[in-house]
Design an enzyme around this catalytic site. Structure first.
Site, PDB file in Angstrom:
ATOM      1  CB  SER A   9      41.870  33.095  40.807  1.00  0.00           C
ATOM      2  OG  SER A   9      42.035  33.935  41.917  1.00  0.00           O
ATOM      3  CG  ASP A  35      40.479  37.259  44.078  1.00  0.00           C
ATOM      4  OD1 ASP A  35      39.282  37.317  44.435  1.00  0.00           O
ATOM      5  OD2 ASP A  35      41.164  36.216  44.189  1.00  0.00           O
ATOM      6  CG  ASP A  77      38.264  33.483  42.355  1.00  0.00           C
ATOM      7  OD1 ASP A  77      39.008  34.413  42.732  1.00  0.00           O
ATOM      8  OD2 ASP A  77      38.414  32.309  42.727  1.00  0.00           O
ATOM      9  CG  ASP A  97      38.862  33.230  46.146  1.00  0.00           C
ATOM     10  OD1 ASP A  97      39.421  34.232  45.635  1.00  0.00           O
ATOM     11  OD2 ASP A  97      39.361  32.093  46.109  1.00  0.00           O
TER      12      ASP A  97
END
Length: 459
Positions: free
Chosen positions: A102, A248, A250, A252
């Site tokens: 992430s 961010d 990743d 999501d």
């Protein structure tokens, strides 16, 4: 042997590569995950995806080897965002594993695992068993009671176009007014998904840091830290953008900046999307965590909805969404959950909603979101403390003398003051930190409460 207690967290796997985990650990976790989903539901295959970090491909392939060894097949979706992996697990109805850390720095990597239909897996719902079996495998043991009938097989499937079509089928942007949209992908997976999802729409995209680079050469891919929004804020003003979006690592989560370069609070975004979802008439329940602005439940009720308050964390949000059949849920950390997206979090779908709301009318974004921003908030403030429980007890005692003050302990300590101000103080699960969030009717009162509580916490 690696200490898995340091990398298998409450909701996922996260740690430094190769110091804390490597391919051997990924292989063991893959075997354990495959056995868990097979025993639980008879799953015959697992879908994987990975981000742009250097270690993501070797880790995901080692994990796949573990899955194959238990006789399950692997569908490799390849490069993608975490919500694209959730889409794959939902649309294919198979368990999934996303390789990403992430927003963490370059030396980290991790695994976000889910059941078929993108249903969550956490410490209390499978991760503890997966960790125990993984440890046994790494010690050379065989913790399993069955012998697989053979090895699984690997297939590749590019789901990015399907993911894009699905999202665009949920929010129609084809008829909105033209918008100039500045997007900061932070060298993360937004640089891979945004060009596909937002193509062919009446949007002029101004790209920032779309080059996939797991070393994050421009700034950390963590827009929750205000320092990482500075470039986007300046670019929106410089280019005369109608809106700025920051994803961010990743992709999501999404953070929104208005035309003045000012951040729009995730609580305001939660309220805005909630109103849009309620207007569809397909559900009345909206989930919000206890850190979200008090404006969110107020606005939900004003639009005929039923707000439900939960603890912080995606496993709690998703569990409440399933229990209540909620249509939408939002968190202060810019995670947004949709019933139409298998109750999973997707920053991209939230971004489409904000773009639609802006483009369907003529006001600026700051004017549009003003009605959803009613109070002054501190944002999350972390304090390093040796005795978290003792500091929380001292704060409670300090406010306990006033009989008009209300307390609850759903998640940490929430203190509701008579004038409408409130604060929440909760300990981190993984670090010696206390996290403080304060909200009040105006900036002066928020500052007063914030400083008073911090003085006690940091004494």
């Amino acid at each position: 042997m690696p200490d898995l207690s340091t990398i298998i967290k409450a909701y996922d796997v996260r740690g430094v590569v190769p110091d804390q985990w490597d391919e051997s650990v990924a292989r063991a976790i893959g075997s354990a995950f495959a056995e868990f989903v097979f025993l639980e539901t008879g799953a015959s295959s697992v879908v994987t995806a990975h981000d742009m970090r250097d270690s993501s491909v070797p880790l995901s392939r080692a994990f796949a080897e573990g899955v194959l060894s238990r006789g399950l097949d692997v569908v490799e979706a390849g490069l993608g965002s975490t919500d694209m992996l959730y889409f794959a697990a939902g649309s294919l109805d198979v368990p999934g594993a996303m390789f990403t850390a992430s927003h963490n720095p370059a030396q980290y990597n991790g695994i976000k695992m889910c059941r078929a239909g993108a249903a969550p897996i956490g410490q209390d719902s499978g991760l503890a068993e997966i960790r125990s079996w993984s440890e046994a495998l790494l010690e050379g043991g065989d913790p399993f009671d069955r012998e697989p009938t053979g090895l699984g097989s690997v297939t590749s499937r590019d789901v990015l176009a399907e993911y894009s079509a699905y999202l665009n089928g949920l929010v129609d942007l084809s008829g909105i007014r033209p918008l100039k949209v500045v997007v900061d992908a932070g060298n993360g997976m937004g640089g891979h998904t945004v060009p596909v999802v937002l193509s062919g729409l009446p949007l002029e995209i101004v790209p920032m840091y779309f080059e996939l680079d797991g070393s994050f050469p421009n700034h950390e891919a963590n827009p929750l830290d205000p320092a990482n929004l500075v470039d986007l804020q300046a670019a929106v003003v410089e280019h005369g953008g109608d809106i700025g979006l920051a994803f961010d690592g990743d992709a999501d989560r999404v953070f929104v900046v208005d035309e003045r370069g000012e951040p729009v609070s995730p609580s305001a975004v939660t309220a805005l999307v909630a109103v849009r979802e309620l207007a569809r008439g397909v559900g009345t329940t909206i989930i919000h965590n206890l850190i979200t602005s008090a404006a969110v439940p107020e606005i939900v009720r004003e639009h005929g909805g039923e707000p439900v308050r939960t603890r912080v964390g995606h496993s709690f949000i998703k569990a409440e969404m399933a229990r209540t059949d909620a249509v939408f849920g939002g968190e202060h950390s810019a995670h947004y959950y949709f019933r139409d997206f298998w109750r999973a979090d997707t920053g991209m779908l939230a971004a489409l909603h904000v773009l639609a709301a802006l483009g369907e009318q003529t006001r600026t974004l700051s004017e549009l979101t003003a009605e959803y921003s009613r109070y002054a908030a501190s944002g999350e403030i972390n304090s390093t403390v040796a005795d978290a429980a003792g500091r929380v007890a001292a704060v409670r005692e300090a406010y306990g003398a006033d009989e008009d003050v209300r307390f609850d302990e759903l998640d940490g300590l929430t203190v509701q003051l008579p004038d409408g101000a409130w604060f929440n103080l909760r300990a981190s699960n993984t670090e010696p930190l206390l996290r403080l969030n304060v909200e009040a009717p105006d900036q002066a009162r928020m500052t007063q409460v914030r400083d008073h509580v911090l003085e006690m916490v940091r004494a």
